[in-house]
Design a protein around this motif. Structure first.
Motif, PDB file in Angstrom:
ATOM      1  N   ARG A  88       0.842  -1.201   0.000  1.00  0.00           N
ATOM      2  CA  ARG A  88       0.000   0.000   0.000  1.00  0.00           C
ATOM      3  C   ARG A  88       0.885   1.263   0.000  1.00  0.00           C
ATOM      4  O   ARG A  88       0.604   2.235  -0.690  1.00  0.00           O
ATOM      5  N   CYS A  89       1.968   1.181   0.775  1.00  0.00           N
ATOM      6  CA  CYS A  89       2.884   2.308   0.862  1.00  0.00           C
ATOM      7  C   CYS A  89       3.558   2.551  -0.500  1.00  0.00           C
ATOM      8  O   CYS A  89       3.708   3.701  -0.936  1.00  0.00           O
ATOM      9  N   VAL A  90       3.920   1.462  -1.179  1.00  0.00           N
ATOM     10  CA  VAL A  90       4.518   1.577  -2.520  1.00  0.00           C
ATOM     11  C   VAL A  90       3.524   2.227  -3.483  1.00  0.00           C
ATOM     12  O   VAL A  90       3.887   3.100  -4.271  1.00  0.00           O
ATOM     13  N   ARG A  91       2.265   1.807  -3.389  1.00  0.00           N
ATOM     14  CA  ARG A  91       1.236   2.375  -4.281  1.00  0.00           C
ATOM     15  C   ARG A  91       1.067   3.874  -4.028  1.00  0.00           C
ATOM     16  O   ARG A  91       0.998   4.666  -4.965  1.00  0.00           O
ATOM     17  N   VAL A  92       1.036   4.263  -2.759  1.00  0.00           N
ATOM     18  CA  VAL A  92       0.857   5.683  -2.421  1.00  0.00           C
ATOM     19  C   VAL A  92       2.049   6.498  -2.936  1.00  0.00           C
ATOM     20  O   VAL A  92       1.876   7.552  -3.549  1.00  0.00           O
ATOM     21  N   ASP A  93       3.262   5.983  -2.724  1.00  0.00           N
ATOM     22  CA  ASP A  93       4.466   6.686  -3.191  1.00  0.00           C
ATOM     23  C   ASP A  93       4.442   6.824  -4.712  1.00  0.00           C
ATOM     24  O   ASP A  93       4.780   7.878  -5.255  1.00  0.00           O
TER      25      ASP A  93
END
Lengths: 196, 267
Positions: A88-93
């Motif tokens: 999820r963090c990768v997607r947000v970044d």
């Protein structure tokens, strides 16, 4: 948990065992984890970003990040919320980065790919088309629940949220989808008419 | 069964398994829910990563594979955060004294320090959980720093009264400076501990750490400052938390920006 090839995901204890072996530098365990979890992670990225090329890049980023922080997995904790929190963090970044780039460029070179049309005739729109109408936070919860097959508690953990907040988002998403579906046949007919 | 109750059943259902009898009866009779269930039952087809990319990922991981020791248990980090908090407050007490403690009534001492202890415990637990991806949160980590600031404002506004103060700004600036002098090293020490975990959202972690360090500054001021004017406390004492949290947010944003630039360079 559903998988693309119709097979079943290994049970949670199996994944926990694999993670512990991966932490001990077992190359087989790392390869098996990549094989087992990548299709669902890829689907998670593709559902929300629309482009398959971007989804593959994000999948690679996610595994790089998982590898970098693998020491933060604590044995006997559930693996999937840990993995999806990182994804999820990768997607947000990635979203932020693309947004920054898009704001600097006048025109995009590559248009996002849309989900491939299904062969079978159906009076309902595809899941991806419909979910794309939802706000990002609701889309994320729905994807994790219905595409990736996580439980409400696992979604809460993966999104650093509370169980109550996830239930509320899911409820709002279902309500919005019901409303969209009520109006959809008219819209679909109009679209078919326009293409003829 | 209503459509609202049906939402809970839909969320709990895994894959395309059947519904309990009551829910199945509702779906059969409700067109809106039937259509929703049909859309949600659609299985994605043909969406798989390329085998070449998977091989690339596996190779990259194996090349850099070394044994790692799992992160220490949560209680170890919780203890470390509490120790840092108490140590910096103790240093503040030894350096600038405890005039404020003597000025407070017993009831004010109980309310102020019980609230500070609760806030510190909540922030410490939140930070420990933010170090590990996929941790369980009972309070949203995004809302927690804001909630704590609001709680402290309400408590301070209720238990202190407004008084005449001749040098509101100059006295206030002195308190603000003293509070920040303890909050800044606190933030630095917290960051050293946080770096051992996975900082997925540097902005959020920075804000939480900043708010926690601001709480150190506020505690030092409550022990030290004998000025019990409500507005002095609301503006200058609580201002330490606000500034410290915003500083943490800015620091987190800078860390995030540097991290992303580095990743882009590696590519």
């Amino acid at each position: 948990m559903p998988t693309d090839d119709g097979g079943a995901m290994p049970s949670s204890p199996d994944l926990e065992q694999l993670m512990m072996r991966y932490q001990k530098a077992d190359p087989d365990a790392s390869a098996v984890l990549v094989e087992l979890l990548s299709p669902q992670l890829y689907r998670f990225f593709a559902s929300q970003m629309g482009s398959r090329a971007d989804a593959e890049d994000m999948l690679q980023d996610a595994w790089l990040r998982i590898h970098r922080v693998r020491h933060t997995y604590r044995p006997c904790e559930p693996v999937l919320p840990w993995v999806y929190a990182i994804a999820r963090c990768v997607r947000v970044d990635s979203y932020r980065k693309r947004h920054r780039i898009a704001s600097r460029e006048l025109a995009a070179d590559v248009l996002p790919e849309h989900p491939a049309p299904r062969d079978e005739p159906c009076d309902l729109p595809a899941f991806d088309e419909l979910v794309a109408e939802l706000p990002q936070s609701q889309r994320e919860v729905l994807t994790l629940l219905k595409v990736n097959g996580l439980s409400i508690e696992e979604v809460a953990r993966a999104t650093s949220s509370t169980v109550g907040a996830v239930k509320q988002k899911a409820h709002r998403a279902y309500e919005r989808l019901r409303t969209l579906l009520q109006h959809m046949p008219v819209a679909q007919q109009a679209r078919r008419g326009a293409t003829q | 069964m209503t459509c609202h109750e049906m939402d809970g059943v839909i969320s709990l259902r895994s894959g395309t398994s059947g519904f309990p009898p009551e829910a199945a009866k509702h779906v059969a009779g409700c067109e809106r829910c039937r259509r929703l269930v049909r859309v949600l039952d659609q299985r994605p087809e043909g969406l798989t990563p390329s085998p070449g990319r998977l091989k690339q990922i596996q190779t990259a991981m194996v090349e850099d594979l070394r044994p790692v020791r799992p992160l220490a248990p949560a209680r170890v980090f919780l203890f470390a955060f509490v120790i840092v908090f108490l140590t910096v407050v103790a240093v503040g007490y030894l350096r600038i004294g405890a005039d404020g403690w003597g000025a407070l009534r017993a009831s004010q001492k109980i309310v102020v320090f019980a609230t500070l202890a609760t806030a510190a415990a909540l922030l410490a637990v939140s930070m420990v959980r933010q170090m590990v991806p996929g941790s369980k949160h009972t309070v949203s980590p995004t809302l927690l720093p804001v909630g704590i600031l609001v709680l402290l404002m309400i408590v301070m506004a209720v238990i202190f009264q407004s008084r005449e103060e001749s040098a509101f700004v100059s006295n206030g600036l002195m308190c603000l400076r003293s509070g920040l002098a303890y909050a800044i090293p606190g933030t630095f020490l917290f960051w050293l501990l946080l770096r051992r975990g996975a900082i997925l959202s540097p902005r959020l972690v920075g804000t939480t750490a900043g708010a926690f360090a601001g709480l150190i500054g506020l505690t030092v001021l409550e022990v030290h400052c004998p000025n019990l004017n409500r507005y002095h406390i609301l503006v200058w004492h609580l201002g330490v938390i606000l500034i410290s949290a915003l500083g943490g947010l800015a620091f987190g944003a800078a860390v995030e920006y540097i991290g992303q630039s580095r990743t882009n360079r590696i590519r």
